[in-house]
Design an enzyme around this catalytic site. Structure first.
Site, PDB file in Angstrom:
ATOM      1  N   ARG A 112      -5.022  -4.940   3.724  1.00  0.00           N
ATOM      2  CA  ARG A 112      -5.750  -5.476   5.151  1.00  0.00           C
ATOM      3  C   ARG A 112      -5.561  -5.289   5.784  1.00  0.00           C
ATOM      4  O   ARG A 112      -4.880  -4.577   5.823  1.00  0.00           O
ATOM      5  CB  ARG A 112      -4.485  -7.687   5.041  1.00  0.00           C
ATOM      6  CG  ARG A 112      -3.009  -6.887   4.435  1.00  0.00           C
ATOM      7  CD  ARG A 112      -2.424  -8.280   4.743  1.00  0.00           C
ATOM      8  NE  ARG A 112      -1.029  -7.715   4.523  1.00  0.00           N
ATOM      9  CZ  ARG A 112       0.457  -8.764   4.799  1.00  0.00           C
ATOM     10  NH1 ARG A 112      -0.010  -9.618   4.894  1.00  0.00           N
ATOM     11  NH2 ARG A 112       1.228  -8.553   4.259  1.00  0.00           N
ATOM     12  N   ASN A 150      -1.775 -12.852  11.747  1.00  0.00           N
ATOM     13  CA  ASN A 150      -1.105 -12.493  11.405  1.00  0.00           C
ATOM     14  C   ASN A 150      -0.651 -11.320  11.627  1.00  0.00           C
ATOM     15  O   ASN A 150      -1.163 -10.455  11.772  1.00  0.00           O
ATOM     16  CB  ASN A 150      -0.605 -12.038   9.647  1.00  0.00           C
ATOM     17  CG  ASN A 150       0.047 -13.379   9.357  1.00  0.00           C
ATOM     18  OD1 ASN A 150       0.632 -13.719   8.734  1.00  0.00           O
ATOM     19  ND2 ASN A 150       0.229 -11.647   8.591  1.00  0.00           N
ATOM     20  N   GLU A 151       1.077 -11.355  12.315  1.00  0.00           N
ATOM     21  CA  GLU A 151       1.725 -10.142  12.467  1.00  0.00           C
ATOM     22  C   GLU A 151       0.856  -8.989  12.824  1.00  0.00           C
ATOM     23  O   GLU A 151       0.227  -7.870  12.827  1.00  0.00           O
ATOM     24  CB  GLU A 151       2.420  -9.675  11.147  1.00  0.00           C
ATOM     25  CG  GLU A 151       3.429 -10.477  10.297  1.00  0.00           C
ATOM     26  CD  GLU A 151       4.408 -10.138   9.095  1.00  0.00           C
ATOM     27  OE1 GLU A 151       3.631  -8.938   8.484  1.00  0.00           O
ATOM     28  OE2 GLU A 151       4.913 -10.678   8.768  1.00  0.00           O
ATOM     29  N   GLU A 308       8.509 -17.319   8.773  1.00  0.00           N
ATOM     30  CA  GLU A 308       8.235 -16.353   7.281  1.00  0.00           C
ATOM     31  C   GLU A 308       9.956 -15.272   6.824  1.00  0.00           C
ATOM     32  O   GLU A 308      10.589 -15.566   8.156  1.00  0.00           O
ATOM     33  CB  GLU A 308       7.370 -15.174   7.388  1.00  0.00           C
ATOM     34  CG  GLU A 308       5.947 -15.140   7.413  1.00  0.00           C
ATOM     35  CD  GLU A 308       5.242 -13.720   7.166  1.00  0.00           C
ATOM     36  OE1 GLU A 308       5.474 -13.304   6.269  1.00  0.00           O
ATOM     37  OE2 GLU A 308       3.838 -14.592   7.189  1.00  0.00           O
ATOM     38  N   TRP A 316       8.330  -4.716  -1.122  1.00  0.00           N
ATOM     39  CA  TRP A 316       8.128  -3.934  -0.491  1.00  0.00           C
ATOM     40  C   TRP A 316       8.570  -2.970  -0.003  1.00  0.00           C
ATOM     41  O   TRP A 316       8.533  -2.616   0.996  1.00  0.00           O
ATOM     42  CB  TRP A 316       6.674  -4.212   1.006  1.00  0.00           C
ATOM     43  CG  TRP A 316       7.555  -4.978   1.712  1.00  0.00           C
ATOM     44  CD1 TRP A 316       7.098  -7.020   1.671  1.00  0.00           C
ATOM     45  CD2 TRP A 316       9.006  -4.999   2.574  1.00  0.00           C
ATOM     46  NE1 TRP A 316       8.195  -8.025   2.651  1.00  0.00           N
ATOM     47  CE2 TRP A 316       8.911  -7.019   3.246  1.00  0.00           C
ATOM     48  CE3 TRP A 316       9.539  -3.944   3.449  1.00  0.00           C
ATOM     49  CZ2 TRP A 316       9.499  -6.940   4.345  1.00  0.00           C
ATOM     50  CZ3 TRP A 316      10.569  -4.391   4.136  1.00  0.00           C
ATOM     51  CH2 TRP A 316      10.877  -5.543   4.979  1.00  0.00           C
ATOM     52  N   GLU A 356       1.171  -8.883  -3.765  1.00  0.00           N
ATOM     53  CA  GLU A 356       2.162  -9.806  -3.875  1.00  0.00           C
ATOM     54  C   GLU A 356       2.810 -10.497  -4.629  1.00  0.00           C
ATOM     55  O   GLU A 356       3.405 -11.642  -4.127  1.00  0.00           O
ATOM     56  CB  GLU A 356       2.615 -10.383  -2.456  1.00  0.00           C
ATOM     57  CG  GLU A 356       2.135  -9.625  -1.251  1.00  0.00           C
ATOM     58  CD  GLU A 356       2.354  -9.971   0.304  1.00  0.00           C
ATOM     59  OE1 GLU A 356       2.581  -9.493   1.247  1.00  0.00           O
ATOM     60  OE2 GLU A 356       1.648 -11.544   0.609  1.00  0.00           O
ATOM     61  N   HIS A 359       6.746 -10.886  -4.754  1.00  0.00           N
ATOM     62  CA  HIS A 359       7.505 -11.373  -4.180  1.00  0.00           C
ATOM     63  C   HIS A 359       8.167 -12.786  -4.023  1.00  0.00           C
ATOM     64  O   HIS A 359       7.562 -13.631  -4.464  1.00  0.00           O
ATOM     65  CB  HIS A 359       5.984 -11.570  -2.829  1.00  0.00           C
ATOM     66  CG  HIS A 359       6.852 -11.558  -1.233  1.00  0.00           C
ATOM     67  ND1 HIS A 359       7.841 -12.811  -1.081  1.00  0.00           N
ATOM     68  CD2 HIS A 359       6.668 -10.291  -0.524  1.00  0.00           C
ATOM     69  CE1 HIS A 359       8.354 -12.460   0.367  1.00  0.00           C
ATOM     70  NE2 HIS A 359       7.460 -11.474   0.775  1.00  0.00           N
TER      71      HIS A 359
END
Ligand code: GLA
Length: 671
Positions: A112, A150-151, A308, A316, A356, A359
Site C-alpha cells: 500500500r 490514511n496516514e 487508531e 510491525w 496484518e 494484528h
C-alpha cells in the site's frame, strides 16, 4: 465555521473492513458492534480496487450495502477516500507513478501507499475516485465524517524520482523566487554547490560526502507540503459536495514518525485525529500516550479523535507485545484524559489473511470468548458513562515548544553530535511534569504565550527571529522560560548565529558560549552546586560564561570543570534558565520542580506515585482522570460534591480510591 462531527458523547469504534469477509459475517458484525456500544466506524480505507475495478468504472454495490447496514444499526460511518492504496491496474497503466527510494530503486506495487506524491497521474486518479465517492455518498445518512486517505506519508513520505525533482524545483521557485536567494539561503558557495540554473537542483539523492543541510531541510519541508497539497485537493472535492460533513485525516504524531509538519497541516482539517501505538520496548508507554495526547490537543486547539490504536499486539515491531490486564482500558481512557472525544481501534475484526493477519483487533480471531472482547465491551460502557466529558478542554499553564523544523534540522547529519534526538530531549523534560501531574500544552515558537506561566524549550536548535523574539518577550514580560542546550543555534535557513552560543537566546539567558563539548555515548560529567550530590550530565556540554546570569550548577571534572552547566537569569520582569547539558533524570526532575514552583505552577492534583492525573475543564465542571500505572493504586483527594462517572456514584468523604491498575474519572462541580 468548520463543519463539526455531529455525534453524541465519546465516539467509539474502529476501522471496519467488511470487504475482507463474506456477507454472512456482516450481520454478526452489526450485532456485536451494538453489543460493544460502537457508534462510528471507518470504512473503505483500502477499498479502491473493489470500488473502481477498472479506470472510470465503479462498483458501489458493496459499499451501498455496508453503509445501509451501518445506518440501519445506528452506527455512523467515517467514510474514507481509498487513495492510500491504488489498485494494480493503475500502476500497470502508470508505472511512472511508482515511487523511487533514496537509493534510486523504483518500488513495485503489491502493498500500500506505494505511489509518488508528485505524480500527476496519481493525483488525477485519486481525485477521480474521491469525486465519485463524494457524488454518491454526500447525502447518505450514515456518513458523519470523511476519512481522507490514511496516514499520509507513512510509507512514502519521500520520493526521489525525476517527477518529484521537478515538483521540488517548483516548490523552491515559489519559496525563493530567484536563484540568488536560494544560493544565499543554502550557502552554496560552500563546496562549489552554486546553482546557475533551476534544472541543476535535484532531491538530496545519495552523494559522496555530506549533503548541504539547507537543501535537506527544504526537502523535508517540500515533502510535507507535497502530501498536504494532496490532502487539500481531496478535501476540497469532498467539501464542495458535502459542506456540512467534516473531513479528517489520521495523523501519526508519535512513534518517531517525523515526516510531516503537523502545525502546517492542522488548520486544513475540520476534525483532528491521530493514530497511536505502543512501542514494545518502552517500559513507560503511558508517558508516550500522554505526550502524544497533549500534542494532539495542542494541534487541535481542543478535543480531537483517537482514530487508531490497538487492543493488543501489533504486527510491525520485532516482537509484538500483548497488553497486560487492564492495559487496554488504561490506554484508551488516558487518551480521553488528554482530550480525545473519540476512541477507535485498528481494526474491528482481526483479519485471517493479508499482511496484518497477526494484528490484534476489537473482535479477535478467538471470537467473543476472549479477554479482549470482554475489555472492548467494558470500554464501550465506560465511554458511554463519560459522554458529558465531550468538548471539555485542557487547563495547562505550562507550554513546551515543539517544532518540526527544529526537529528535522537537529537530526541532520554532521551535527556536533549525531546522538541528539528531538523526541528524547522533549520527553526528558516532559516526564517529570507528567510524574508530578502538571498539565502541559505544546506550542509553536511563535505562539501566543499569554496564558502560560512557564514555557519550556527543551530542544530548539533551529528558530527564526520571530520565534526567538516571542520567547524572549515572554520572559521579559514576567514569564519563566527554560531552554535546553544547543537551542537557538541556527536560523530558519540553518545558518549559524554568530557571536557565541546559544545564538538567539544569548541575551535572554544572560550567557555566552564559545565552544561545544559533546560527550561520547556512555560518558558523563559530574555536576555540583544547587543539585543533589552525585548529579551528572551526559550527551552534551559546552563552555559557557555568564553575562548577567547566576550560576546554578557547574561541572566537577573534565575540560569544563568549574564552568556553568545550569544558569538562571533575571530578565525584564521574568526569569530565563539555561540547561547546557542533559542532566540525569533525578536532577532534571528536581530542577524542573524548582523552576515550576518559581513560576507558580501547581499540579492538577497531588497523587500517590504512579497514579497519573489529568484534568479536562467543562463549562460547569472539571473532569479529573486518575489512572494507576503502579499496580498499587491509592487515595486521591477530590472536591466536595464530586461524582465518580464510571460508576455513577457520588463521592462521600472527599477522596476517591484508585484501584490497582484501575481508572477513576471524577466530575467536580466548579463553584
Ligand atoms: C496504521 C494503519 C493501519 C494499520 C495499522 C497497524 O496505523 O493506518 O491501516 O496498518 O497501522 O498497526
Amino acid at each position: 465555521m468548520k463543519p463539526e462531527l455531529k455525534l453524541p458523547g465519546i465516539a467509539y469504534g474502529g476501522d471496519y473492513n467488511p470487504e475482507q469477509w463474506p456477507e454472512e459475517v456482516w450481520a454478526e458484525d452489526m450485532r456485536l458492534m451494538r453489543e460493544a456500544g460502537v457508534t462510528m466506524v471507518s470504512v473503505g480505507i483500502f477499498s479502491w480496487a473493489l470500488l473502481e475495478p477498472a479506470e472510470g468504472e465503479y462498483d458501489f454495490s458493496r459499499m451501498d450495502k455496508i453503509l445501509g447496514l451501518l445506518h440501519d444499526n445506528g452506527i455512523a460511518a467515517d467514510l474514507a477516500t481509498p487513495t492510500a492504496a491504488p489498485p494494480a491496474w493503475f500502476f500497470r497503466r502508470h508505472p511512472e507513478a511508482l515511487p523511487v527510494d533514496r537509493d534510486g530503486r523504483r518500488l513495485s506495487y503489491g502493498s500500500r501507499q506505494t505511489f509518488c506524491p508528485s505524480s500527476p497521474a496519481y493525483r488525477r486518479a485519486a481525485l477521480r475516485i474521491t469525486r465519485a465517492i463524494a457524488d454518491r455518498y454526500a447525502g447518505h445518512p450514515a456518513v458523519a465524517m470523511w476519512h481522507v486517505h490514511n496516514e499520509y506519508g507513512c510509507h512514502n513520505a519521500e520520493c526521489y524520482c525525476d517527477t518529484s525533482a521537478e515538483a521540488f524545483r517548483g516548490w523552491l521557485r515559489s519559496r525563493y523566487e530567484d536563484l540568488a536567494a536560494l544560493n544565499e539561503a543554502w550557502g552554496t558557495t560552500f563546496w562549489s554547490q552554486w546553482y546557475y540554473d533551476w534544472d541543476e537542483i535535484l532531491p538530496p539523492r545519495p552523494t559522496g560526502a555530506v549533503p548541504n543541510p539547507t537543501h535537506q531541510l527544504d526537502w523535508r519541508r517540500f515533502c510535507s507540503d507535497e502530501l498536504l497539497s494532496l490532502y487539500v485537493a481531496e478535501r476540497d472535492v469532498l467539501g464542495a459536495a458535502a459542506p456540512s460533513i467534516p473531513a479528517t485525516t489520521n495523523f501519526m504524531v508519535m512513534y518517531n514518525f517525523d515526516a510531516l509538519d503537523y502545525w502546517r497541516w492542522a488548520p486544513h482539517l475540520d476534525v483532528l485525529s491521530n493514530d497511536h501505538y505502543l512501542r514494545s520496548t518502552d517500559p513507560e508507554s503511558e508517558i508516550d500516550i500522554a505526550l502524544s495526547g497533549d500534542l494532539m490537543r495542542s494541534l487541535a486547539g481542543g478535543p480531537w479523535l483517537l482514530m487508531e490504536h490497538s487492543t493488543g499486539a501489533v504486527n510491525w515491531q520485532p516482537v509484538n507485545r500483548a497488553k497486560g490486564p487492564g492495559e487496554l482500558r488504561r490506554n484508551a481512557l488516558a487518551h480521553v484524559a488528554r482530550g480525545a472525544d473519540g476512541i477507535a481501534y485498528f481494526q474491528w475484526r482481526a483479519a485471517k489473511a493479508g499482511a496484518e493477519q497477526w494484528h490484534s483487533a476489537m473482535l479477535p480471531h478467538a471470537g467473543t470468548d476472549s479477554r479482549i472482547w470482554q475489555d472492548v465491551v467494558r470500554l464501550g460502557a465506560d465511554l458511554r458513562a463519560l459522554a458529558e466529558v465531550r468538548d471539555s478542554a485542557g487547563t495547562a499553564e505550562v507550554a513546551v515548544v515543539w517544532d518540526w523544523n527544529a526537529r528535522w534540522a537537529l537530526e541532520l547529519p554532521s551535527q556536533p553530535s549525531g546522538e541528539l534526538r528531538f523526541l528524547d530531549l522533549v520527553r526528558d523534560w516532559y516526564e517529570p511534569l507528567w510524574r508530578a501531574g502538571v498539565a502541559v500544552d505544546f506550542v509553536r515558537p511563535d505562539a501566543d504565550l499569554s496564558s502560560y506561566r512557564l514555557v519550556l524549550a527543551p530542544s530548539l536548535y533551529l528558530v527564526d527571529e520571530a520565534g526567538a523574539a516571542n520567547l524572549t518577550s515572554f520572559a521579559r514580560r514576567g514569564g519563566v522560560l527554560a531552554v535546553g542546550f544547543h537551542s537557538g543555534a541556527v536560523d530558519e535557513n540553518c545558518h549559524v548565529r554568530l557571536g557565541g552560543y546559544p545564538g538567539a537566546f544569548r541575551e535572554v539567558l544572560g550567557v555566552r558560549g564559545d565552544e561545544l563539548f559533546p560527550l561520547l555515548p556512555g560518558e558523563s560529567v559530574g555536576l555540583t552546586g544547587e543539585v543533589t550530590p552525585g548529579a551528572t550530565g551526559t550527551l552534551w556540554s559546552e563552555r559557557v560564561r555568564t553575562e548577567g546570569a547566576r550560576v546554578v550548577a557547574t561541572y566537577t571534572e573534565g575540560p569544563l570543570s568549574g564552568r556553568p552547566a545550569i544558569t538562571r537569569n533575571a530578565y525584564g520582569e521574568g526569569v530565563a534558565w539555561y540547561v547546557a547539558t542533559r542532566p540525569d533524570p533525578a536532577t532534571l526532575g528536581a530542577l524542573l520542580d524548582r523552576i515550576r514552583s518559581e513560576a507558580g505552577v501547581e499540579p492538577v492534583r497531588t497523587t500517590p506515585e504512579g497514579v497519573e492525573a489529568a484534568l479536562r475543564r467543562g463549562s460547569d465542571a472539571d473532569y479529573l482522570f486518575l489512572i494507576d500505572h503502579s499496580g498499587r493504586g491509592g487515595e486521591v483527594a477530590v472536591s466536595d460534591g464530586a461524582t465518580e462517572l464510571l460508576t455513577g456514584k457520588p463521592v462521600g468523604d472527599g477522596s476517591v480510591t484508585v484501584p490497582a491498575g484501575g481508572v477513576v474519572v471524577v466530575r467536580e462541580p466548579r463553584q
